[in-house]
Design a protein around this motif. Structure first.
Motif, PDB file in Angstrom:
ATOM      1  N   ARG A  60      26.683 -24.782 -11.825  1.00 16.22           N
ATOM      2  CA  ARG A  60      27.897 -24.007 -11.601  1.00 16.22           C
ATOM      3  C   ARG A  60      28.868 -24.788 -10.711  1.00 16.22           C
ATOM      4  O   ARG A  60      30.073 -24.841 -10.971  1.00 16.22           O
ATOM      5  CB  ARG A  60      27.541 -22.669 -10.973  1.00 16.22           C
ATOM      6  CG  ARG A  60      28.717 -21.788 -10.698  1.00 16.22           C
ATOM      7  CD  ARG A  60      28.239 -20.478 -10.135  1.00 16.22           C
ATOM      8  NE  ARG A  60      29.369 -19.670  -9.726  1.00 16.22           N
ATOM      9  CZ  ARG A  60      29.260 -18.475  -9.193  1.00 16.22           C
ATOM     10  NH1 ARG A  60      28.072 -17.943  -8.998  1.00 16.22           N
ATOM     11  NH2 ARG A  60      30.319 -17.804  -8.859  1.00 16.22           N
ATOM     12  N   GLN A  64      32.615 -26.382 -11.594  1.00 16.73           N
ATOM     13  CA  GLN A  64      33.832 -26.187 -10.788  1.00 16.73           C
ATOM     14  C   GLN A  64      34.471 -27.536 -10.455  1.00 16.73           C
ATOM     15  O   GLN A  64      35.693 -27.667 -10.424  1.00 16.73           O
ATOM     16  CB  GLN A  64      33.509 -25.417  -9.515  1.00 16.73           C
ATOM     17  CG  GLN A  64      33.151 -23.968  -9.756  1.00 16.73           C
ATOM     18  CD  GLN A  64      32.689 -23.267  -8.489  1.00 16.73           C
ATOM     19  OE1 GLN A  64      32.586 -23.859  -7.424  1.00 16.73           O
ATOM     20  NE2 GLN A  64      32.391 -21.979  -8.618  1.00 16.73           N
ATOM     21  N   TRP A  89      31.577 -21.525  -2.724  1.00 17.84           N
ATOM     22  CA  TRP A  89      30.348 -21.624  -3.520  1.00 17.84           C
ATOM     23  C   TRP A  89      29.130 -21.224  -2.678  1.00 17.84           C
ATOM     24  O   TRP A  89      28.235 -20.546  -3.155  1.00 17.84           O
ATOM     25  CB  TRP A  89      30.197 -23.049  -4.048  1.00 17.84           C
ATOM     26  CG  TRP A  89      28.926 -23.329  -4.738  1.00 17.84           C
ATOM     27  CD1 TRP A  89      28.553 -22.939  -6.000  1.00 17.84           C
ATOM     28  CD2 TRP A  89      27.818 -24.073  -4.218  1.00 17.84           C
ATOM     29  NE1 TRP A  89      27.300 -23.404  -6.284  1.00 17.84           N
ATOM     30  CE2 TRP A  89      26.823 -24.098  -5.210  1.00 17.84           C
ATOM     31  CE3 TRP A  89      27.578 -24.719  -3.010  1.00 17.84           C
ATOM     32  CZ2 TRP A  89      25.610 -24.752  -5.043  1.00 17.84           C
ATOM     33  CZ3 TRP A  89      26.377 -25.366  -2.847  1.00 17.84           C
ATOM     34  CH2 TRP A  89      25.410 -25.376  -3.854  1.00 17.84           C
TER      35      TRP A  89
END
Length: 160
Positions: A60, A64, A89
């Motif tokens: 993830r 990003q 995050w």
């Protein structure tokens, strides 16, 4: 007249009871083995879940990074440990759906905070290399234990 019993029948008295007790012992050992196997299976399944979660969280963050600007210096500032994108995050990683036992070293226990390092060496083979290290402790681990870790190394760069 008394019934006659043979000497062989007298010497076998109680053998059936002994056989039944041995059978119950063998059956009990089998059941205990199955229960122990089940407990091990549950522990290994939860460990696999944490490793999968760590992989998904790292992917993830890499996603990003790939969708951010192509400027490696800006990416390093935002995503390296302590940056704004990193802190956003980290809030997800430490949340309800994140890895368990994620804590900072300031709490007096071994730090399990994720770390992110971005390498900028223009023209070098490791230019744009990203190293993400995720650490976690399972609920049954002691607080001062180092825990588990998952390291992801990737290359984030744009075509010229």
């Amino acid at each position: 007249m008394e019934p006659r019993t043979s000497p062989v029948a007298g010497s076998q008295a109680g053998v059936m009871l002994l056989e039944a007790l041995i059978a119950i012992l063998v059956f009990s050992l089998g059941i205990l083995s199955v229960v122990a196997l089940q407990a091990t299976t549950v522990q290994l399944t939860s460990d696999a879940k944490y490793r999968t979660d760590a992989t998904l969280l790292a992917n993830r963050l890499l996603g990003q990074m790939w969708t951010s600007s192509g400027n490696l210096t800006a990416m390093k500032t935002a995503f390296q440990t302590g940056g704004t994108a990193y802190n956003a995050w980290l809030a997800d990683v430490s949340g309800r759906d994140g890895l368990p036992g994620v804590v900072a070293a300031s709490t007096g226990v071994v730090s399990t905070l994720p770390t992110v390092a971005v390498t900028i060496n223009p023209g070098a083979a490791d230019d744009g290399q990203v190293v993400i290290t995720l650490r976690w402790r399972t609920p049954e681990m002691p607080l001062n234990a180092a825990g588990h870790q998952h390291i992801v190394v990737s290359q984030v760069s744009r075509n010229p």
